[in-house]
Design a protein around this motif. Structure first.
Motif, PDB file in Angstrom:
ATOM      1  N   ASN A 202      87.296  28.965  -9.678  1.00  0.00           N
ATOM      2  CA  ASN A 202      88.264  28.591 -10.718  1.00  0.00           C
ATOM      3  C   ASN A 202      88.981  27.286 -10.383  1.00  0.00           C
ATOM      4  O   ASN A 202      89.378  26.540 -11.274  1.00  0.00           O
ATOM      5  CB  ASN A 202      89.294  29.704 -10.912  1.00  0.00           C
ATOM      6  CG  ASN A 202      88.684  30.957 -11.539  1.00  0.00           C
ATOM      7  OD1 ASN A 202      87.953  30.868 -12.519  1.00  0.00           O
ATOM      8  ND2 ASN A 202      88.981  32.113 -10.976  1.00  0.00           N
ATOM      9  N   GLU A 203      89.132  27.011  -9.101  1.00  0.00           N
ATOM     10  CA  GLU A 203      89.816  25.796  -8.681  1.00  0.00           C
ATOM     11  C   GLU A 203      88.959  24.546  -8.880  1.00  0.00           C
ATOM     12  O   GLU A 203      89.454  23.421  -8.808  1.00  0.00           O
ATOM     13  CB  GLU A 203      90.215  25.900  -7.206  1.00  0.00           C
ATOM     14  CG  GLU A 203      91.140  27.069  -6.877  1.00  0.00           C
ATOM     15  CD  GLU A 203      91.403  27.192  -5.396  1.00  0.00           C
ATOM     16  OE1 GLU A 203      91.549  26.148  -4.727  1.00  0.00           O
ATOM     17  OE2 GLU A 203      91.468  28.336  -4.891  1.00  0.00           O
ATOM     18  N   VAL A 205      86.836  24.048 -11.594  1.00  0.00           N
ATOM     19  CA  VAL A 205      86.301  23.955 -12.954  1.00  0.00           C
ATOM     20  C   VAL A 205      86.320  22.528 -13.494  1.00  0.00           C
ATOM     21  O   VAL A 205      85.451  22.150 -14.287  1.00  0.00           O
ATOM     22  CB  VAL A 205      87.073  24.911 -13.890  1.00  0.00           C
ATOM     23  CG1 VAL A 205      88.529  24.519 -14.018  1.00  0.00           C
ATOM     24  CG2 VAL A 205      86.410  24.976 -15.258  1.00  0.00           C
ATOM     25  N   HIS A 206      87.266  21.694 -13.066  1.00  0.00           N
ATOM     26  CA  HIS A 206      87.340  20.317 -13.546  1.00  0.00           C
ATOM     27  C   HIS A 206      86.762  19.318 -12.532  1.00  0.00           C
ATOM     28  O   HIS A 206      86.830  18.104 -12.762  1.00  0.00           O
ATOM     29  CB  HIS A 206      88.790  19.942 -13.868  1.00  0.00           C
ATOM     30  CG  HIS A 206      89.385  20.796 -14.954  1.00  0.00           C
ATOM     31  ND1 HIS A 206      88.867  20.864 -16.232  1.00  0.00           N
ATOM     32  CD2 HIS A 206      90.454  21.638 -14.931  1.00  0.00           C
ATOM     33  CE1 HIS A 206      89.580  21.705 -16.960  1.00  0.00           C
ATOM     34  NE2 HIS A 206      90.547  22.191 -16.202  1.00  0.00           N
ATOM     35  N   ALA A 207      86.216  19.818 -11.454  1.00  0.00           N
ATOM     36  CA  ALA A 207      85.632  18.941 -10.444  1.00  0.00           C
ATOM     37  C   ALA A 207      84.265  18.444 -10.910  1.00  0.00           C
ATOM     38  O   ALA A 207      83.533  19.171 -11.598  1.00  0.00           O
ATOM     39  CB  ALA A 207      85.491  19.686  -9.119  1.00  0.00           C
ATOM     40  N   PHE A 210      81.261  20.845 -10.272  1.00  0.00           N
ATOM     41  CA  PHE A 210      81.434  22.268 -10.582  1.00  0.00           C
ATOM     42  C   PHE A 210      80.117  22.969 -10.901  1.00  0.00           C
ATOM     43  O   PHE A 210      79.830  24.042 -10.367  1.00  0.00           O
ATOM     44  CB  PHE A 210      82.407  22.443 -11.753  1.00  0.00           C
ATOM     45  CG  PHE A 210      82.467  23.865 -12.263  1.00  0.00           C
ATOM     46  CD1 PHE A 210      83.118  24.847 -11.528  1.00  0.00           C
ATOM     47  CD2 PHE A 210      81.841  24.223 -13.449  1.00  0.00           C
ATOM     48  CE1 PHE A 210      83.157  26.164 -11.981  1.00  0.00           C
ATOM     49  CE2 PHE A 210      81.871  25.532 -13.906  1.00  0.00           C
ATOM     50  CZ  PHE A 210      82.535  26.504 -13.168  1.00  0.00           C
ATOM     51  N   ASP A 243      87.624  30.230 -19.621  1.00  0.00           N
ATOM     52  CA  ASP A 243      86.936  28.984 -19.939  1.00  0.00           C
ATOM     53  C   ASP A 243      85.801  28.678 -18.967  1.00  0.00           C
ATOM     54  O   ASP A 243      85.053  27.721 -19.155  1.00  0.00           O
ATOM     55  CB  ASP A 243      87.924  27.810 -19.966  1.00  0.00           C
ATOM     56  CG  ASP A 243      88.730  27.684 -18.678  1.00  0.00           C
ATOM     57  OD1 ASP A 243      88.746  28.653 -17.901  1.00  0.00           O
ATOM     58  OD2 ASP A 243      89.344  26.632 -18.460  1.00  0.00           O
TER      59      ASP A 243
END
Length: 325
Positions: A202-203, A205-207, A210, A243
């Motif tokens: 979850n940490e 997801v925007h990397a 991912f 998401d």
């Protein structure tokens, strides 16, 4: 134990810890501050070279990290150890690998008058747990302290990720995923560890990476853990944010379909090997590596060639030519 079972572990270790930003986070979070304060972890490089003895390549993997230490060349050498039985003399082998790193440095820097510092680290992943002190001098049967100045001595940072180990890897989300995924293997509470690894996703997801990290973790879990499909889906969806779930399920279905294709391909290859053995009255098992990875159209072509070829050697030559192309 089948040696192939360790390959997914080695692959996960190198895929995740072999990225400079993850390696830097791992070192910063797991080495003493007095060491990391002297390291320029922003300049860390992962060197694509292994120093392991050929006979241990099925039970070990390694990473050599180059990082300036106090403005001088320096290294961190990480050995990923997973022999089925503990090796009391593993520290001796570790020393030999460190010597190879120094020898490599001497070849590349013949004008340098000193050897670089090497910080040795061991990730132990054997099924029976670590035994012994994480120090080389503990191996030497010195009768008196007077021998200490004449005896090589060094310690290594040990992480026991076996089912009996209590330590966990600290660091960014990727490092923690690595620790939980590896640490789950062989434990009774492995599902809780797997769930925690997916929760750490979850940490990310925007990397930028991912999708890759998601696939790497899913592939590892499917290869290593025997979790029924419905239960795995439930475990994952309970631990990822809404998401993220769509990407998770898409990746899962893709990997399941890939597994089915590989299963069909393997079954066809086995049938081709049986046909070869019957056609040429020979043991064709040695040809299995050449058949591995053949796409369906080449499998069809091979089935025709088996019927038309005059000898097994013709088939071998065709396979080798096909593999080269």
């Amino acid at each position: 134990m089948d040696q192939d079972i360790w390959k997914p572990h080695d692959r996960l270790f190198k895929q995740l810890l072999g990225e400079p930003q993850n390696a830097a986070s791992f070192l910063e979070s797991n080495l003493p501050r007095e060491l990391t304060s002297l390291m320029d972890l922003g300049a860390l490089e992962v060197l694509q070279e292994s120093f392991i003895d050929e006979q241990f390549k099925q039970s070990e993997a390694d990473l050599l990290l180059a990082t300036p230490i106090a403005n001088r060349p320096g290294y961190v050498y990480i050995l990923f150890e997973h022999q089925s039985s503990p090796d009391a003399f593993m520290a001796l082998r570790l020393l030999s690998y460190m010597v190879r790193v120094w020898e490599r440095f001497r070849r590349e820097n013949p004008e340098d008058g000193k050897l670089p510092a090497i910080v040795p680290m061991v990730l132990f992943h054997g099924p029976k747990g670590w035994r012994g002190a994480p120090a080389f001098e503990a191996l030497v049967d010195a009768p008196d302290d007077a021998f200490a100045p004449y005896t090589p001595g060094f310690r290594f940072r040990l992480f026991d990720l076996s089912p009996f180990g209590e330590e966990e890897l600290a660091g960014n989300a990727v490092v923690r995923i690595l620790g939980d995924a590896l640490g789950a293997y062989g434990r009774r509470d492995f599902k809780a560890r797997v769930a925690r690894a997916f929760d750490a996703l979850n940490e990310l997801v925007h990397a930028p990476g991912f999708a890759r990290y998601l696939e790497v973790l899913f592939r590892y879990v499917l290869q290593v853990h025997d979790i029924p499909k419905d239960e795995l889906v439930r475990l994952v969806t309970q631990n990822v944010k809404p998401d993220v779930r769509e990407a998770v399920m898409t990746t899962y279905e893709q990997l399941i379909e890939e597994g089915k294709r590989m299963g069909r391909q393997e079954g066809f290859n086995n049938a081709l090997l049986r046909l070869l053995a019957k056609r040429f009255q020979a043991d064709a098992a040695a040809l299995a590596p050449l058949l591995s990875g053949l796409p369906p159209e080449q499998q069809d072509e091979l089935s025709d060639k088996i019927l038309d070829a005059g000898s097994l050697e013709e088939i071998v030559d065709w396979l080798k030519t096909t593999r080269r192309n």
